[in-house]
Design a protein around this motif. Structure first.
Motif, PDB file in Angstrom:
ATOM      1  N   GLY A 124       7.585  15.905   1.075  1.00 58.05           N
ATOM      2  CA  GLY A 124       8.274  15.993  -0.203  1.00 58.05           C
ATOM      3  C   GLY A 124       7.351  16.436  -1.320  1.00 58.05           C
ATOM      4  N   VAL A 125       7.883  16.458  -2.519  1.00 57.05           N
ATOM      5  CA  VAL A 125       7.134  16.825  -3.719  1.00 57.05           C
ATOM      6  C   VAL A 125       7.302  15.709  -4.738  1.00 57.05           C
TER       7      VAL A 125
ATOM      8  N   LYS B 293       9.778  12.740   0.718  1.00 55.85           N
ATOM      9  CA  LYS B 293      10.116  13.720   1.744  1.00 55.85           C
ATOM     10  C   LYS B 293      11.360  14.524   1.356  1.00 55.85           C
ATOM     11  N   LEU B 294      11.519  15.645   2.045  1.00 58.17           N
ATOM     12  CA  LEU B 294      12.759  16.416   2.023  1.00 58.17           C
ATOM     13  C   LEU B 294      13.503  16.061   3.295  1.00 58.17           C
TER      14      LEU B 294
ATOM     15  N   ASP C 114       5.649  21.637  -9.675  1.00 60.37           N
ATOM     16  CA  ASP C 114       6.729  22.395  -9.056  1.00 60.37           C
ATOM     17  C   ASP C 114       7.891  21.518  -8.619  1.00 60.37           C
ATOM     18  N   HIS C 115       8.004  20.320  -9.197  1.00 61.23           N
ATOM     19  CA  HIS C 115       9.098  19.422  -8.801  1.00 61.23           C
ATOM     20  C   HIS C 115      10.464  20.044  -9.060  1.00 61.23           C
TER      21      HIS C 115
ATOM     22  N   ALA D 275       0.831  -1.203   0.000  1.00 64.50           N
ATOM     23  CA  ALA D 275       0.000   0.000   0.000  1.00 64.50           C
ATOM     24  C   ALA D 275       0.865   1.252   0.000  1.00 64.50           C
ATOM     25  N   ASP D 276       0.325   2.332  -0.568  1.00 63.66           N
ATOM     26  CA  ASP D 276       0.996   3.624  -0.463  1.00 63.66           C
ATOM     27  C   ASP D 276       1.042   4.041   1.008  1.00 63.66           C
ATOM     28  N   VAL D 277       2.027   4.849   1.343  1.00 67.35           N
ATOM     29  CA  VAL D 277       2.153   5.298   2.726  1.00 67.35           C
ATOM     30  C   VAL D 277       2.602   6.748   2.738  1.00 67.35           C
ATOM     31  N   VAL D 278       2.079   7.499   3.681  1.00 68.58           N
ATOM     32  CA  VAL D 278       2.494   8.882   3.900  1.00 68.58           C
ATOM     33  C   VAL D 278       3.304   8.920   5.183  1.00 68.58           C
TER      34      VAL D 278
END
Length: 347
Positions: free
Chosen positions: A235-236, A284-285, A242-243, A208-211
């Protein structure tokens, strides 16, 4: 099966990069480190050749090949001489289609990985990484250590590796990039020989996707003279409009090494760390640094202030101009300087 090819007949060398969907995120629960162990066994015997014989044949062919387990992919690379490509392609075909996973090499490679795990148990950066992953990803597969644990590695058997290989190494999840002294017709035949006998479809477990769970402070107290700091912000995605603006921002913030804002404030002005940097990952940054334990609070405060200032005020015109010049100017050097780097970029 589609391959990207850049013909270059000026140098007698062929570089192949390939990747299968899956990677570390496919490690079964309780057998973490499976993908990494399999990658370490890539040249440890295949077909009728045991580990020693296979590597001697590889040396005779003047070829180099390897495999690496990443979070989302199993990535491989091969470098060969065109005049000896028959032998090199033959060995690669065996490694892809008929790995042996003999017990002796498994025990040896596993022992090397375990030795690294044991060696990292008092490394503050490794400690921070493990706790960090658990905190931001919870029980998601992204939180599990790619190298595995002493316990999970001990339970991996040759039959486990064979089953994992069969599930991953299939044509529908395959990506290929080739650069060098080979033409399209020859390559087409070679790729059919290499990959044609693999299963048509992968059998991957759904992930699954995760944040990432940000907005938390995670601490691990150790009686050590050095403290590792990791900070993350949302993150972007690479598909976002705007990447590339974010790429430029990151270069100014901490991605450009000794000319970045973080380097200037943390190292140059105050001497708090030898290295500090920021990077964009898929979600993420991330800012990382290591400093003396008695300077950790000060360093953390400065990093937060630098990031806050960037968020509120953005870069100056001079910084933006310099970042564009840096990224454009170093692109060819960093990413197009050799046949292998071009293959990596295509892949």
């Amino acid at each position: 099966m589609i391959a990207w090819l850049v013909e270059d007949h000026t140098v007698e060398i062929v570089n192949i990069g390939f990747a299968f969907n899956g990677g570390i995120r496919q490690d079964p629960v309780g057998k973490e480190g499976m993908a990494n162990l399999m990658a370490g066994l890539f040249i440890e015997g295949a077909g009728n050749y045991d580990s020693d014989a296979f590597q001697m044949k590889l040396d005779d062919a003047g070829a180099e090949m390897g495999l690496e387990a990443q979070r989302h992919y199993i990535c491989g690379s091969v470098c060969m001489l065109p005049k000896q490509q028959d032998a090199a392609f033959g060995l690669l075909r065996l490694a892809l289609n008929a790995p042996r996973f003999d017990q002796g090499p498994i025990d040896r490679v596993r022992a090397e990985i375990v030795s690294d795990i044991v060696g990292s148990e008092r490394d503050p950066d490794a400690i921070a990484q493990r706790k960090w992953l658990r905190a931001i990803y919870g029980t998601h597969p992204f939180s599990r250590p790619g190298e595995g644990t002493k316990e999970s590695l001990a339970g991996i058997t040759p039959s486990d590796l064979l089953a994992f290989h069969k599930a991953i190494f299939a044509r529908d999840g395959l990506h290929i990039a080739v650069v060098g002294d080979i033409d399209a017709n020859t390559l087409r035949e070679r790729l059919d020989q290499l990959f044609g006998d693999l299963p048509e479809q992968q059998t991957l477990a759904p992930v699954a996707d995760v944040v990432p769970k940000l907005g938390q402070l995670v601490e691990e107290n150790c009686d050590l003279p050095q403290t590792s700091l990791r900070l993350a912000w949302p993150g972007v995605k690479r598909s976002a409009p705007d990447h590339f603006a974010t790429v430029l921002m990151n270069d100014i913030l901490g991605g450009s090494g000794m000319t970045s804002r973080l380097f200037e404030e943390v190292r140059e002005k105050r001497g708090l760390a030898y290295h500090v940097s920021s990077e964009l990952t898929l979600d993420k940054l991330l800012v990382t640094t290591e400093t003396r334990s008695d300077c950790a609070a000060q360093t953390l405060s400065i990093v937060r202030d630098v990031v806050k200032q960037m968020a509120q005020q953005g870069p100056t015109g001079a910084e933006l101009k310099a970042a564009k010049k840096h990224l454009i100017g170093t692109y060819a050097i960093d990413r197009l300087g050799s046949t292998s780097s071009i293959a990596d970029r295509l892949l």
